[in-house]
Structures are given as C-alpha cells and as structure tokens.
Design a protein around this motif. Structure first.
Motif, PDB file in Angstrom:
ATOM      1  N   LEU A  13       0.823  -1.210   0.000  1.00  0.00           N
ATOM      2  CA  LEU A  13       0.000   0.000   0.000  1.00  0.00           C
ATOM      3  C   LEU A  13       0.859   1.264   0.000  1.00  0.00           C
ATOM      4  CD1 LEU A  13      -2.820  -1.043   2.502  1.00  0.00           C
ATOM      5  CD2 LEU A  13      -3.065  -0.632   0.047  1.00  0.00           C
ATOM      6  N   PHE A  14       1.886   1.311   0.841  1.00  0.00           N
ATOM      7  CA  PHE A  14       2.744   2.493   0.901  1.00  0.00           C
ATOM      8  C   PHE A  14       3.478   2.691  -0.427  1.00  0.00           C
ATOM      9  CE2 PHE A  14       2.976   1.885   5.728  1.00  0.00           C
ATOM     10  CZ  PHE A  14       2.067   2.914   5.987  1.00  0.00           C
ATOM     11  N   ARG A  15       3.926   1.599  -1.057  1.00  0.00           N
ATOM     12  CA  ARG A  15       4.626   1.717  -2.337  1.00  0.00           C
ATOM     13  C   ARG A  15       3.682   2.262  -3.402  1.00  0.00           C
ATOM     14  NH1 ARG A  15       5.379  -3.220  -4.080  1.00  0.00           N
ATOM     15  NH2 ARG A  15       6.962  -3.734  -2.569  1.00  0.00           N
ATOM     16  N   GLU A  16       2.459   1.778  -3.419  1.00  0.00           N
ATOM     17  CA  GLU A  16       1.501   2.195  -4.443  1.00  0.00           C
ATOM     18  C   GLU A  16       0.994   3.616  -4.237  1.00  0.00           C
ATOM     19  OE1 GLU A  16      -1.663  -0.680  -4.288  1.00  0.00           O
ATOM     20  OE2 GLU A  16      -0.308  -2.334  -4.793  1.00  0.00           O
ATOM     21  N   ARG A  17       0.729   4.011  -2.983  1.00  0.00           N
ATOM     22  CA  ARG A  17       0.026   5.267  -2.741  1.00  0.00           C
ATOM     23  C   ARG A  17       0.795   6.279  -1.908  1.00  0.00           C
ATOM     24  NH1 ARG A  17      -5.252   2.254  -0.928  1.00  0.00           N
ATOM     25  NH2 ARG A  17      -5.377   3.968   0.539  1.00  0.00           N
ATOM     26  N   GLY A  18       1.844   5.873  -1.223  1.00  0.00           N
ATOM     27  CA  GLY A  18       2.610   6.792  -0.391  1.00  0.00           C
ATOM     28  C   GLY A  18       2.074   6.861   1.029  1.00  0.00           C
ATOM     29  N   PHE A  19       2.928   7.317   1.914  1.00  0.00           N
ATOM     30  CA  PHE A  19       2.619   7.367   3.345  1.00  0.00           C
ATOM     31  C   PHE A  19       1.356   8.162   3.652  1.00  0.00           C
ATOM     32  CE2 PHE A  19       3.213   9.825   7.344  1.00  0.00           C
ATOM     33  CZ  PHE A  19       3.049   8.775   8.237  1.00  0.00           C
ATOM     34  N   GLN A  20       1.266   9.355   3.098  1.00  0.00           N
ATOM     35  CA  GLN A  20       0.172  10.241   3.478  1.00  0.00           C
ATOM     36  C   GLN A  20      -1.191   9.764   2.973  1.00  0.00           C
ATOM     37  OE1 GLN A  20       1.041  14.492   3.577  1.00  0.00           O
ATOM     38  NE2 GLN A  20       3.141  13.984   2.980  1.00  0.00           N
ATOM     39  N   ALA A  21      -1.227   9.045   1.859  1.00  0.00           N
ATOM     40  CA  ALA A  21      -2.502   8.614   1.284  1.00  0.00           C
ATOM     41  C   ALA A  21      -3.047   7.331   1.923  1.00  0.00           C
ATOM     42  CB  ALA A  21      -2.348   8.413  -0.223  1.00  0.00           C
ATOM     43  N   VAL A  22      -2.197   6.584   2.610  1.00  0.00           N
ATOM     44  CA  VAL A  22      -2.616   5.313   3.211  1.00  0.00           C
ATOM     45  C   VAL A  22      -3.066   5.565   4.645  1.00  0.00           C
ATOM     46  CG1 VAL A  22      -1.830   3.022   3.948  1.00  0.00           C
ATOM     47  CG2 VAL A  22      -1.082   3.954   1.750  1.00  0.00           C
ATOM     48  N   LEU A  95      12.471   5.510  -4.157  1.00  0.00           N
ATOM     49  CA  LEU A  95      13.210   6.164  -3.074  1.00  0.00           C
ATOM     50  C   LEU A  95      13.106   7.681  -3.152  1.00  0.00           C
ATOM     51  CD1 LEU A  95      16.487   4.066  -2.880  1.00  0.00           C
ATOM     52  CD2 LEU A  95      14.723   4.251  -1.135  1.00  0.00           C
ATOM     53  N   LEU A  96      13.243   8.221  -4.352  1.00  0.00           N
ATOM     54  CA  LEU A  96      13.199   9.677  -4.488  1.00  0.00           C
ATOM     55  C   LEU A  96      11.820  10.213  -4.119  1.00  0.00           C
ATOM     56  CD1 LEU A  96      15.248  10.085  -7.790  1.00  0.00           C
ATOM     57  CD2 LEU A  96      16.025  10.363  -5.439  1.00  0.00           C
ATOM     58  N   ALA A  97      10.781   9.521  -4.519  1.00  0.00           N
ATOM     59  CA  ALA A  97       9.424   9.943  -4.155  1.00  0.00           C
ATOM     60  C   ALA A  97       9.243   9.874  -2.641  1.00  0.00           C
ATOM     61  CB  ALA A  97       8.388   9.067  -4.855  1.00  0.00           C
ATOM     62  N   MET A  98       9.777   8.827  -2.033  1.00  0.00           N
ATOM     63  CA  MET A  98       9.659   8.699  -0.587  1.00  0.00           C
ATOM     64  C   MET A  98      10.386   9.856   0.108  1.00  0.00           C
ATOM     65  SD  MET A  98      10.784   5.674   2.005  1.00  0.00           S
ATOM     66  CE  MET A  98      12.490   6.139   2.052  1.00  0.00           C
ATOM     67  N   ILE A  99      11.558  10.183  -0.376  1.00  0.00           N
ATOM     68  CA  ILE A  99      12.335  11.265   0.227  1.00  0.00           C
ATOM     69  C   ILE A  99      11.593  12.597   0.103  1.00  0.00           C
ATOM     70  CG2 ILE A  99      14.439  12.655  -0.051  1.00  0.00           C
ATOM     71  CD1 ILE A  99      15.841   9.932  -0.793  1.00  0.00           C
ATOM     72  N   HIS A 100      10.988  12.839  -1.055  1.00  0.00           N
ATOM     73  CA  HIS A 100      10.345  14.131  -1.293  1.00  0.00           C
ATOM     74  C   HIS A 100       8.913  14.223  -0.769  1.00  0.00           C
ATOM     75  CE1 HIS A 100      13.648  15.834  -3.498  1.00  0.00           C
ATOM     76  NE2 HIS A 100      13.741  14.726  -4.197  1.00  0.00           N
ATOM     77  N   GLY A 150      24.151   9.050  -7.723  1.00  0.00           N
ATOM     78  CA  GLY A 150      23.756   9.382  -9.089  1.00  0.00           C
ATOM     79  C   GLY A 150      23.268   8.160  -9.847  1.00  0.00           C
ATOM     80  N   PHE A 151      23.937   7.037  -9.627  1.00  0.00           N
ATOM     81  CA  PHE A 151      23.549   5.789 -10.291  1.00  0.00           C
ATOM     82  C   PHE A 151      22.144   5.358  -9.849  1.00  0.00           C
ATOM     83  CE2 PHE A 151      23.709   1.055 -10.468  1.00  0.00           C
ATOM     84  CZ  PHE A 151      23.781   0.928 -11.838  1.00  0.00           C
ATOM     85  N   ILE A 152      21.886   5.400  -8.545  1.00  0.00           N
ATOM     86  CA  ILE A 152      20.548   5.038  -8.045  1.00  0.00           C
ATOM     87  C   ILE A 152      19.504   5.997  -8.616  1.00  0.00           C
ATOM     88  CG2 ILE A 152      19.090   4.960  -5.980  1.00  0.00           C
ATOM     89  CD1 ILE A 152      20.784   2.820  -5.300  1.00  0.00           C
ATOM     90  N   SER A 153      19.826   7.280  -8.673  1.00  0.00           N
ATOM     91  CA  SER A 153      18.887   8.257  -9.227  1.00  0.00           C
ATOM     92  C   SER A 153      18.601   7.978 -10.695  1.00  0.00           C
ATOM     93  CB  SER A 153      19.436   9.679  -9.066  1.00  0.00           C
ATOM     94  OG  SER A 153      19.547   9.999  -7.698  1.00  0.00           O
ATOM     95  N   LEU A 154      19.643   7.633 -11.444  1.00  0.00           N
ATOM     96  CA  LEU A 154      19.440   7.263 -12.850  1.00  0.00           C
ATOM     97  C   LEU A 154      18.499   6.064 -12.974  1.00  0.00           C
ATOM     98  CD1 LEU A 154      22.953   7.478 -14.558  1.00  0.00           C
ATOM     99  CD2 LEU A 154      20.866   8.583 -15.330  1.00  0.00           C
ATOM    100  N   LEU A 155      18.741   5.044 -12.170  1.00  0.00           N
ATOM    101  CA  LEU A 155      17.906   3.846 -12.236  1.00  0.00           C
ATOM    102  C   LEU A 155      16.454   4.174 -11.901  1.00  0.00           C
ATOM    103  CD1 LEU A 155      20.218   1.165 -10.574  1.00  0.00           C
ATOM    104  CD2 LEU A 155      19.888   1.640 -12.998  1.00  0.00           C
ATOM    105  N   GLU A 156      16.252   4.973 -10.882  1.00  0.00           N
ATOM    106  CA  GLU A 156      14.884   5.362 -10.518  1.00  0.00           C
ATOM    107  C   GLU A 156      14.243   6.167 -11.639  1.00  0.00           C
ATOM    108  OE1 GLU A 156      13.768   6.737  -6.658  1.00  0.00           O
ATOM    109  OE2 GLU A 156      13.658   4.588  -6.317  1.00  0.00           O
ATOM    110  N   GLY A 157      15.008   7.072 -12.235  1.00  0.00           N
ATOM    111  CA  GLY A 157      14.477   7.870 -13.341  1.00  0.00           C
ATOM    112  C   GLY A 157      14.087   7.017 -14.528  1.00  0.00           C
ATOM    113  N   ILE A 158      14.915   6.034 -14.847  1.00  0.00           N
ATOM    114  CA  ILE A 158      14.602   5.123 -15.953  1.00  0.00           C
ATOM    115  C   ILE A 158      13.337   4.334 -15.640  1.00  0.00           C
ATOM    116  CG2 ILE A 158      15.376   3.038 -17.158  1.00  0.00           C
ATOM    117  CD1 ILE A 158      18.264   4.185 -16.854  1.00  0.00           C
ATOM    118  N   THR A 159      13.214   3.870 -14.409  1.00  0.00           N
ATOM    119  CA  THR A 159      12.024   3.125 -14.010  1.00  0.00           C
ATOM    120  C   THR A 159      10.770   3.971 -14.187  1.00  0.00           C
ATOM    121  OG1 THR A 159      13.287   1.850 -12.396  1.00  0.00           O
ATOM    122  CG2 THR A 159      10.923   1.917 -12.093  1.00  0.00           C
TER     123      THR A 159
END
Length: 192
Positions: A13-22, A95-100, A150-159
């Motif tokens: 649920l947290f992955r799909e919708r984020g902390f605040q929406a669950v 990860l980036l969405a979770m951080i922000h 930077g590598f993790i950020s690239l991978l997340e961006g590609i995803t």
C-alpha cells in the motif's frame, strides 16, 4: 494475520500510494483485521508502521543488492550492470518519491533514522564497488558516494520514465545510462 503479514500488506500500500494517502483503516482492510488490532503491533500508529515497513524493506534490498554486486565479475561495469539488471527485475523502490513526499511528514527522529538506514544499506554495496574500482586504478579518483547516489537516481528515473511510456525500452535506457556513467559523452579518442 501476523506481524509479517501486516508489514507485507502495508509495504504494498505504501509503495503504491505513499505514506500520506494510506490510512490504518486501509491497512486493516487489506489484512482482514479490525483497525484497533493494528495498535497491538504498532501502538504509536501509522508512522510506526511505516518506519517498520521501510526498515525491513531497506534491509532486504540492501542484503540482496550486496549479494548481486559481490556475485558479479570484479569490474565496475559488470557490477553496475548486474545491479541495474537486479534493480529492474524487482518492484520499483520509489526512493526519491519517498524522500520528497513521505519523509517530510515524519517526525524528525524517524526521518533521520530512515535516511541513515537507506543510505547505509542500499548505497553501501555501490559505494564499495566504486571505491574498489578507484583503488585498483580502473577509474579515476571520484567521490564514490556521489557516483553511487547518481547511479541510483538514474535507475529510478529510468524506471519512472519506462512506466510512464517515455523514451525507449528499459534495457536500451539502462545501457545508454551506464555508458554515460562509465565513459561520459565525449567522443572516444581515435587511435593514430
């Protein structure tokens, strides 16, 4: 359903919708229990559940990534290719969405704890691979933490781009990104 089952359902649920929406009601419904039953395991509520979910996920992902990197041939390119292949075969981390989006809603001590843990267990295998490449002379002196981040950020961006239908397929985007990380974008000097 027990503790691990609650964490499994909440993680999805947290992955799909984020902390605040669950809500805890959402988690209880997903697990098939009453909301007050969640307080038995998580007396402090949703934030405590979120932190438990993230800590378990970070540890699992860090252990798996460490195994993937250590099991790859010793070159940095091979290690990064193996890490990227593993990354794209699993559900997105976001990860980036979770951080922000999620982290600002947490109490400071939880935010700091999760930030340190995510950095420690997920970044460590990549930082070590970059440092090994520096020590062996395979690559020039760089900040291994910056390269790994930077590598993790690239991978997340590609995803994210692949899921949104932008650009090319994941394999092609990954190959181009790895080439850019390892070789830059300048022309390869011709041998004369």
């Amino acid at each position: 359903m027990g503790y691990e089952g609650i964490l499994d359902a909440a993680e999805d649920l947290f992955r799909e919708r984020g902390f605040q929406a669950v809500t805890l009601t959402d988690v209880a419904r997903e697990v098939g229990i009453r909301k007050p039953s969640l307080y038995y395991h998580f007396p402090e509520g949703k934030e405590q559940l979120f932190v438990a979910v993230q800590e378990r996920m970070f540890q699992r992902i860090g252990d798996q990534l460490q195994e993937v990197v250590e099991g790859a041939p010793p070159s940095l390119e091979a290690r990064l290719r193996h890490a990227a292949g593993w990354f794209f075969q699993r559900p997105p981390l976001f990860l980036l969405a979770m951080i922000h989006h999620d982290m600002p809603a947490l109490r400071e001590e939880n935010r700091k704890s999760l930030t340190a843990m995510s950095y420690g267990v997920i970044m460590r295998p990549l930082v070590e691979a970059v440092q090994t490449a520096i020590d062996s002379g395979e690559i020039r002196e760089v900040n291994p933490h910056v390269v790994a981040g930077g590598f993790i950020s690239l991978l997340e961006g590609i995803t994210i781009a692949a899921r949104a239908g932008f650009g090319h397929d994941v394999e092609e985007m990954m190959a181009a990104s790895l080439d850019m990380v390892l070789n830059g974008l300048r022309p390869i000097p011709s041998e004369t």
